[in-house]
Motif scaffolding. Structure first.
Motif, PDB file in Angstrom:
ATOM      1  N   ARG A 283     -37.161  57.005 -84.425  1.00 17.03           N
ATOM      2  CA  ARG A 283     -38.265  56.199 -84.957  1.00 17.03           C
ATOM      3  C   ARG A 283     -38.795  56.833 -86.246  1.00 17.03           C
ATOM      4  O   ARG A 283     -39.097  56.140 -87.222  1.00 17.03           O
ATOM      5  N   TRP A 284     -38.881  58.162 -86.264  1.00 20.74           N
ATOM      6  CA  TRP A 284     -39.290  58.873 -87.481  1.00 20.74           C
ATOM      7  C   TRP A 284     -38.295  58.605 -88.605  1.00 20.74           C
ATOM      8  O   TRP A 284     -38.676  58.392 -89.758  1.00 20.74           O
ATOM      9  N   LEU A 285     -37.022  58.615 -88.271  1.00 20.14           N
ATOM     10  CA  LEU A 285     -35.966  58.383 -89.262  1.00 20.14           C
ATOM     11  C   LEU A 285     -36.154  57.021 -89.923  1.00 20.14           C
ATOM     12  O   LEU A 285     -36.050  56.886 -91.148  1.00 20.14           O
ATOM     13  N   LYS A 286     -36.442  56.026 -89.123  1.00 22.49           N
ATOM     14  CA  LYS A 286     -36.667  54.685 -89.663  1.00 22.49           C
ATOM     15  C   LYS A 286     -37.908  54.663 -90.553  1.00 22.49           C
ATOM     16  O   LYS A 286     -37.874  54.129 -91.676  1.00 22.49           O
ATOM     17  N   ASN A 287     -39.004  55.246 -90.099  1.00 21.70           N
ATOM     18  CA  ASN A 287     -40.255  55.206 -90.862  1.00 21.70           C
ATOM     19  C   ASN A 287     -40.137  55.950 -92.191  1.00 21.70           C
ATOM     20  O   ASN A 287     -40.723  55.541 -93.199  1.00 21.70           O
ATOM     21  N   GLU A 288     -39.373  57.035 -92.202  1.00 21.42           N
ATOM     22  CA  GLU A 288     -39.242  57.834 -93.414  1.00 21.42           C
ATOM     23  C   GLU A 288     -38.296  57.214 -94.433  1.00 21.42           C
ATOM     24  O   GLU A 288     -38.563  57.241 -95.640  1.00 21.42           O
ATOM     25  N   PHE A 289     -37.188  56.631 -93.973  1.00 22.24           N
ATOM     26  CA  PHE A 289     -36.135  56.236 -94.897  1.00 22.24           C
ATOM     27  C   PHE A 289     -35.796  54.751 -94.898  1.00 22.24           C
ATOM     28  O   PHE A 289     -35.106  54.289 -95.799  1.00 22.24           O
ATOM     29  N   ASN A 290     -36.270  53.999 -93.925  1.00 22.51           N
ATOM     30  CA  ASN A 290     -35.982  52.556 -93.905  1.00 22.51           C
ATOM     31  C   ASN A 290     -37.088  51.812 -93.171  1.00 22.51           C
ATOM     32  O   ASN A 290     -36.849  51.139 -92.162  1.00 22.51           O
ATOM     33  N   PRO A 291     -38.326  51.894 -93.662  1.00 25.79           N
ATOM     34  CA  PRO A 291     -39.470  51.329 -92.935  1.00 25.79           C
ATOM     35  C   PRO A 291     -39.444  49.804 -92.818  1.00 25.79           C
ATOM     36  O   PRO A 291     -40.113  49.252 -91.947  1.00 25.79           O
ATOM     37  N   THR A 292     -38.678  49.135 -93.668  1.00 24.65           N
ATOM     38  CA  THR A 292     -38.637  47.667 -93.606  1.00 24.65           C
ATOM     39  C   THR A 292     -37.581  47.153 -92.632  1.00 24.65           C
ATOM     40  O   THR A 292     -37.458  45.944 -92.423  1.00 24.65           O
ATOM     41  N   LEU A 293     -36.831  48.047 -92.045  1.00 20.56           N
ATOM     42  CA  LEU A 293     -35.781  47.655 -91.110  1.00 20.56           C
ATOM     43  C   LEU A 293     -36.384  47.014 -89.863  1.00 20.56           C
ATOM     44  O   LEU A 293     -37.323  47.553 -89.270  1.00 20.56           O
ATOM     45  N   GLU A 294     -35.857  45.889 -89.466  1.00 22.29           N
ATOM     46  CA  GLU A 294     -36.328  45.239 -88.253  1.00 22.29           C
ATOM     47  C   GLU A 294     -35.682  45.899 -87.028  1.00 22.29           C
ATOM     48  O   GLU A 294     -34.483  46.163 -87.004  1.00 22.29           O
ATOM     49  N   GLY A 295     -36.489  46.143 -86.011  1.00 21.29           N
ATOM     50  CA  GLY A 295     -35.966  46.743 -84.801  1.00 21.29           C
ATOM     51  C   GLY A 295     -35.768  48.240 -84.927  1.00 21.29           C
ATOM     52  O   GLY A 295     -36.183  48.876 -85.900  1.00 21.29           O
ATOM     53  N   ALA A 296     -35.101  48.821 -83.914  1.00 22.67           N
ATOM     54  CA  ALA A 296     -34.874  50.264 -83.887  1.00 22.67           C
ATOM     55  C   ALA A 296     -33.855  50.675 -84.943  1.00 22.67           C
ATOM     56  O   ALA A 296     -33.003  49.885 -85.356  1.00 22.67           O
ATOM     57  N   PHE A 297     -33.944  51.936 -85.384  1.00 17.67           N
ATOM     58  CA  PHE A 297     -32.991  52.429 -86.368  1.00 17.67           C
ATOM     59  C   PHE A 297     -31.576  52.379 -85.794  1.00 17.67           C
ATOM     60  O   PHE A 297     -30.631  51.982 -86.469  1.00 17.67           O
ATOM     61  N   PHE A 298     -31.435  52.800 -84.544  1.00 19.65           N
ATOM     62  CA  PHE A 298     -30.166  52.670 -83.819  1.00 19.65           C
ATOM     63  C   PHE A 298     -30.413  51.768 -82.609  1.00 19.65           C
ATOM     64  O   PHE A 298     -30.820  52.242 -81.548  1.00 19.65           O
ATOM     65  N   PRO A 299     -30.215  50.478 -82.747  1.00 21.07           N
ATOM     66  CA  PRO A 299     -30.516  49.555 -81.641  1.00 21.07           C
ATOM     67  C   PRO A 299     -29.571  49.746 -80.465  1.00 21.07           C
ATOM     68  O   PRO A 299     -28.480  50.304 -80.600  1.00 21.07           O
ATOM     69  N   ALA A 300     -30.015  49.272 -79.301  1.00 21.16           N
ATOM     70  CA  ALA A 300     -29.177  49.356 -78.107  1.00 21.16           C
ATOM     71  C   ALA A 300     -27.897  48.552 -78.318  1.00 21.16           C
ATOM     72  O   ALA A 300     -27.885  47.546 -79.032  1.00 21.16           O
ATOM     73  N   ARG A 301     -26.810  49.019 -77.712  1.00 22.34           N
ATOM     74  CA  ARG A 301     -25.524  48.355 -77.855  1.00 22.34           C
ATOM     75  C   ARG A 301     -24.995  47.914 -76.494  1.00 22.34           C
ATOM     76  O   ARG A 301     -25.257  48.569 -75.482  1.00 22.34           O
ATOM     77  N   ALA A 302     -24.230  46.856 -76.523  1.00 19.92           N
ATOM     78  CA  ALA A 302     -23.671  46.328 -75.281  1.00 19.92           C
ATOM     79  C   ALA A 302     -22.181  46.595 -75.147  1.00 19.92           C
ATOM     80  O   ALA A 302     -21.541  46.081 -74.235  1.00 19.92           O
ATOM     81  N   ASP A 303     -21.628  47.398 -76.037  1.00 25.82           N
ATOM     82  CA  ASP A 303     -20.173  47.556 -76.038  1.00 25.82           C
ATOM     83  C   ASP A 303     -19.689  48.755 -75.228  1.00 25.82           C
ATOM     84  O   ASP A 303     -18.487  49.009 -75.157  1.00 25.82           O
ATOM     85  N   HIS A 304     -20.598  49.507 -74.622  1.00 27.76           N
ATOM     86  CA  HIS A 304     -20.163  50.584 -73.738  1.00 27.76           C
ATOM     87  C   HIS A 304     -19.853  49.995 -72.361  1.00 27.76           C
ATOM     88  O   HIS A 304     -20.680  49.313 -71.771  1.00 27.76           O
ATOM     89  N   PRO A 305     -18.682  50.292 -71.806  1.00 26.96           N
ATOM     90  CA  PRO A 305     -18.330  49.751 -70.487  1.00 26.96           C
ATOM     91  C   PRO A 305     -19.039  50.509 -69.371  1.00 26.96           C
ATOM     92  O   PRO A 305     -19.663  51.551 -69.596  1.00 26.96           O
ATOM     93  N   GLU A 306     -18.929  49.980 -68.158  1.00 25.59           N
ATOM     94  CA  GLU A 306     -19.549  50.648 -67.016  1.00 25.59           C
ATOM     95  C   GLU A 306     -18.891  51.998 -66.757  1.00 25.59           C
ATOM     96  O   GLU A 306     -19.546  52.969 -66.376  1.00 25.59           O
ATOM     97  N   PHE A 307     -17.593  52.063 -66.959  1.00 28.17           N
ATOM     98  CA  PHE A 307     -16.856  53.303 -66.729  1.00 28.17           C
ATOM     99  C   PHE A 307     -16.120  53.715 -68.014  1.00 28.17           C
ATOM    100  O   PHE A 307     -15.534  52.868 -68.691  1.00 28.17           O
ATOM    101  N   GLY A 308     -16.158  55.003 -68.333  1.00 27.81           N
ATOM    102  CA  GLY A 308     -15.435  55.507 -69.487  1.00 27.81           C
ATOM    103  C   GLY A 308     -14.071  56.052 -69.095  1.00 27.81           C
ATOM    104  O   GLY A 308     -13.647  55.953 -67.943  1.00 27.81           O
TER     105      GLY A 308
END
Length: 334
Positions: A283-308
């Protein structure tokens, strides 16, 4: 990709007023800047023959002369020099070391910008784990590696972006730092090379006509190969008897040629376990370097499977990987 591609396009870059630095490095990674500015002598530096403070000091002087020689050889219209090494943020861990780098480079350049691509921590950790296994730094499982990276002696301190970048900001000033998110959706033209060239050329429409990307993709080893190397680690570690292991060095090109597929994949629960502690820092990273970015700097992803697929190695995998290594190793009778 950036390093190899810039090194391979010297004439193309020169036509556009850009040079890729020559800093006594045997390849395109300018790791020698780290050697010259670190407070302690790293094992990597010992591989280069730097074992004492006196040798490092002499190397720093040689490196300075090499930079000046390179500058003197350039046409007058070449006014920008690019240097690149992930080892700077990764291994310069104190403000004193960062100040040493600034002092060293300021002898040669009037205006210096620091460009950093920040990667989501789960992706970066799996990538670094692959590097640890490839190089023979550890025999930890991925779960053990995650715990180590969260500890006080973390081998990946640069993933703690708020803590580490705060040091660089205090030395260089925030205005001298360009922080880009390592994500194809953010890259100019969806390409890391075009994106970095845009940073260098200060444009959103970089000139890429005729630029030839390196044919050597920076792709790590397969999941079975990583587990294979993890289990081999006690026999061929990177360091043996307090010194870089010559046996490991001889095997390196053959290890690098092991299969790249299937790619290492972590389970969704593991990814969440990695990312959750970094929420405030990101969150600090976003506020310092990309404050206009919508959402989290690294948003949640759905591409990780249940098992690796990390930590899995079948008997067939072992036989195949052993065969590939032995097929390339020259056995010399004693």
């Amino acid at each position: 990709m950036i390093q190899n591609s810039f090194a391979a396009n010297e004439d193309w870059l020169a036509e556009r007023g850009i040079a890729y630095g020559k800093v006594l490095a045997p390849d395109a990674n300018h790791i020698t800047l780290f050697f010259a500015c670190a407070e302690k002598i790293h094992d990597f530096a010992r591989v280069y023959g730097l074992n004492t403070p006196a040798e490092v000091a002499e190397f720093r002087s040689r490196l300075s002369r090499r930079i000046e020689e390179h500058k003197a050889s350039l046409p007058e219209h070449v006014t920008t020099m690019v240097m690149s090494s992930e080892n700077l943020l990764g291994n310069l861990r104190t403000q004193a070391e960062i100040r040493s780098l600034k002092s060293f480079l300021s002898q040669h350049f009037d205006d210096i910008e620091i460009v950093l691509y920040v990667r989501r921590q789960d992706d970066a950790l799996i990538s670094m784990y692959g590097e640890f296994m490839r190089r023979g730094f550890s025999d930890e499982t991925f779960d053990q590696f995650i715990k180590t990276c969260a500890g006080p002696d973390s081998p990946v301190p640069y993933l703690y972006y708020r803590r580490e970048l705060s040091k660089w900001i205090s030395v260089w000033g925030k205005e001298k730092m360009v922080v880009r998110r390592f994500s194809p959706v953010d890259f100019i033209q969806g390409d890391i090379l075009a994106d970095f060239m845009g940073v260098v050329q200060r444009t959103w429409t970089p000139d890429m006509e005729g630029f030839k990307p390196s044919p050597e993709p920076n792709l790590g080893l397969s999941a079975p190969a990583l587990e294979f190397l993890r289990r081999l680690h006690p026999a061929i570690p990177f360091v043996k008897n307090g010194k870089p292991n010559e046996q490991r060095s001889k095997l390196t090109p053959f290890i690098n040629a092991l299969p790249k597929q299937p790619r290492p994949v972590m389970a969704a629960a593991t990814a969440r376990r990695i990312m959750d502690p970094f929420q405030n820092a990101n969150r600090w990273l976003k506020n310092e370097f990309n404050p206009t970015l919508e959402g989290a700097f690294f948003p949640a992803r759905a591409d990780h499977p249940e098992f690796g697929n990390l930590g899995q190695l079948t008997l067939e995998d072992s036989i195949e990987l052993t065969g590939q290594l032995l097929a390339n190793v020259e056995i010399v009778p004693k």
